[in-house]
Design an enzyme around this catalytic site. Structure first.
Site, PDB file in Angstrom:
ATOM      1  N   LYS A 115       3.831  -0.953  12.075  1.00 56.91           N
ATOM      2  CA  LYS A 115       4.503  -1.355  11.172  1.00 56.91           C
ATOM      3  C   LYS A 115       5.300  -2.095  11.140  1.00 56.91           C
ATOM      4  CE  LYS A 115       1.204   1.675   8.653  1.00 56.91           C
ATOM      5  NZ  LYS A 115       0.255   2.217   9.685  1.00 56.91           N
ATOM      6  N   GLU A 199       8.776   3.740   1.504  1.00 54.07           N
ATOM      7  CA  GLU A 199       8.454   2.195   0.490  1.00 54.07           C
ATOM      8  C   GLU A 199       8.384   2.873  -0.745  1.00 54.07           C
ATOM      9  OE1 GLU A 199       5.051   0.756   2.086  1.00 54.07           O
ATOM     10  OE2 GLU A 199       5.718  -0.358   3.222  1.00 54.07           O
ATOM     11  N   HIS A 234      -8.796   8.568   3.414  1.00 55.00           N
ATOM     12  CA  HIS A 234      -8.509   7.047   4.071  1.00 55.00           C
ATOM     13  C   HIS A 234     -10.194   7.514   5.226  1.00 55.00           C
ATOM     14  CE1 HIS A 234      -4.720   7.625   2.643  1.00 55.00           C
ATOM     15  NE2 HIS A 234      -4.678   8.885   3.227  1.00 55.00           N
ATOM     16  N   ARG A 291      -9.195  -6.692  14.800  1.00 52.64           N
ATOM     17  CA  ARG A 291     -10.237  -6.681  15.402  1.00 52.64           C
ATOM     18  C   ARG A 291     -11.471  -6.788  13.868  1.00 52.64           C
ATOM     19  NH1 ARG A 291      -8.513  -1.871  12.855  1.00 52.64           N
ATOM     20  NH2 ARG A 291     -10.341  -1.623  11.670  1.00 52.64           N
TER      21      ARG A 291
END
Ligand code: MV4
Length: 479
Positions: A115, A199, A234, A291
């Site tokens: 990330k 963040e 998730h 992907r």
């Protein structure tokens, strides 16, 4: 390209092979001992036994797959999703061995796999990002300083993380030190990389992602958005395209941003750029998935393209056959992931044999399926049985068709997410488009599913009783 190996199993292996066959390309399946009789093995022209059921002894054996692919004179390898699909070292090894990896170059996989590297790669491209820092942080005092600047709540994320692993929300300064230490140790043990960053926490986001496709000649287009806000732990369960809330202007802006993200890492092939959308419709770049994704069919239905066909074409070096201006949205598509999980028991895996397994059919219904009646759901792999996808002129039509397709889908032997899907499709927050990633936490109520199942059981019992009473009057039972 005359022959490709599909380095995957289940519905996605079948889905990729269908397009390959349509294009006149021979297919090679790979399989583990648990999948000897699986549909993807029978569908392929040839098949390679990899080893025992656990993934690390079968579907994750990259070197063995490459070796066998060469023996069979294959030209390329399609990795599907999961398994080896985002393994940069595997992609590199495929190319070093003279085969085509049907996906991006290893460089793009590597950059987007981190990330922090991803944020760094896009920083000169004017992509909106959540306020925060763009480097790994270990110093608690510095972290406190930054947290105060951006304001609580903040989110600690692992750079190597995925699927929400290693994420921690911090509401107030007192909790920062302990949460940061936990996040670092969790990231170190889960990913072998303890880098974390901070963040601003977007409290009620929607998950909007953009499908992109890039060729090797510098052309990149996007196929609009998918909304994937209905998820639990998730794990996405319901996806749709387009989103119920994007305006054409916002869609164009997010699409442009997604194409810039792809350009920033020299992307080739199919990819997905993930954004968060906040309550004021500000969007922020989160990460890029390098992907083909599980939910790609909803994009295919609204755009009219075959994404696997395009992947193969750009892997062969062909130009994209259209420009952005040629693309438009037609209709609305809805997808429900049918997992062998119990929606009444915290979505725990439900193992067993598919005693009865009949798919719904009809206009506007697509089922990307990997199972057959009589098969056992293997415990070694992801428990997704199929994806039920519906397509209509409007969102309302796609929802109505999904409700009737769920009713027509007959599965006995295991519990599935079908009743959860019916719950979502009938919930006012969903039908009005007024939902976010907290839908399950805020609205999911198993009592409603239990009640409707009880009603169904009552109706079935009454029908049986009526039949019994009728039969009793007409049939002379032996004395
Ligand atoms: C966030 C967030 C709120 N604020 N980042 C979850 C997994 C990973 N892809 C990023 N995720 C999030 N990042 C900030 N700054 C909320 C989430 C998040 C989420 C994102 C997409 C879909 C579902 C989600 C569920 C919970 C949290």
């Amino acid at each position: 390209m005359k022959k490709i190996v599909v380095a995957n199993r289940g519905e996605i292996a079948l889905r990729v092979m269908r397009t390959a066959k349509k294009m006149g390309i021979k297919t090679v399946a790979v399989y583990s001992e648990a999948d000897r009789n699986a549909p993807h093995v029978r569908f392929a022209d040839e098949a390679i036994l990899l080893g025992p059921p656990p993934s690390n002894q079968s579907y994750l054996l990259g070197d063995k797959i490459i070796e066998e692919a060469k023996k069979l004179n294959a030209d390329g390898i399609h990795p599907g999703y999961g398994f080896l699909s985002e393994n940069a070292t595997f992609a590199e090894a495929v190319e070093k061995n003279g085969l085509v990896f049907i996906g991006p170059k290893s460089h793009a996989i590597r950059v987007m796999g981190s990330k922090l590297a991803a944020k760094d790669a896009v920083k000169d491209y004017n992509i909106p990002m959540v306020p925060g820092i763009d480097e790994a942080i270990t110093d608690v005092a510095k972290a406190k300083q930054i947290a105060k600047e951006i304001g609580f709540p903040i989110l600690i994320k692992a750079s190597a993380g995925g699927g929400g692993k290693g994420m921690r929300v911090v509401e107030k300064e007192e909790d920062l030190e302990s949460q940061m230490k936990r996040a670092i140790s969790e990231a170190t043990s889960a990913f072998g990389d303890g880098s974390v960053f901070i963040e601003k926490y977007v409290t009620s986001p929607r998950h909007i992602e953009i499908q992109v496709m890039a060729d090797t000649h510098g052309n990149t287009v996007h196929f609009f958005e998918r909304e994937c806000s209905i998820q639990r732990r998730h794990q996405k369960v319901v996806e749709e395209a387009p989103s119920a809330v994007l305006t054409p202007e916002l869609r164009a802006k997010m699409g442009e941003a997604a194409c810039k993200v792809a350009k920033a890492c020299d992307y080739v092939g199919a990819g997905t750029v993930e954004f968060l959308l906040d309550g004021d419709h500000n969007f922020y770049f989160l990460e890029m998935n390098t992907r083909l994704q599980v939910e790609h069919p909803v994009t295919e239905l609204i755009s009219g393209v075959d994404l696997v066909e395009l992947q193969i074409k750009v892997a062969r070096g062909e130009h994209l056959p259209f420009t952005q201006e040629d693309l438009s949205i037609n209709g609305h598509a809805m997808e429900l992931r049918v997992y062998a999980e119990d929606p009444l028991n915290d979505f725990l895996p439900s193992v067993g044999v598919l005693e009865r397994y009949r798919l719904p059919v009809g206009e506007g219904i697509r089922v990307d399926n990997g199972f057959e009646e009589g098969m056992e759901v293997p415990i070694y792999y992801d428990p997704m049985l199929a994806k039920l996808i519906t397509y209509g002129k409007t969102r309302e039509e796609a929802i109505a068709l999904m409700i009737s397709a769920i009713a027509d889908y007959q599965i006995e032997g295991v519990q599935t997410t079908l009743p959860f899907g019916a719950f979502v499709m009938q919930h006012e927050a969903f039908t009005t488009g007024n939902f976010d990633t907290h839908f399950v936490k805020h609205f999911y109520d198993t009592a409603i599913i239990k009640k409707s199942q009880e009603e169904e059981a009552k109706v079935a019992a009454m029908v049986a009783l009526k039949k019994y009473l009728e039969d009793k009057n007409t049939i002379k039972l032996p004395q």
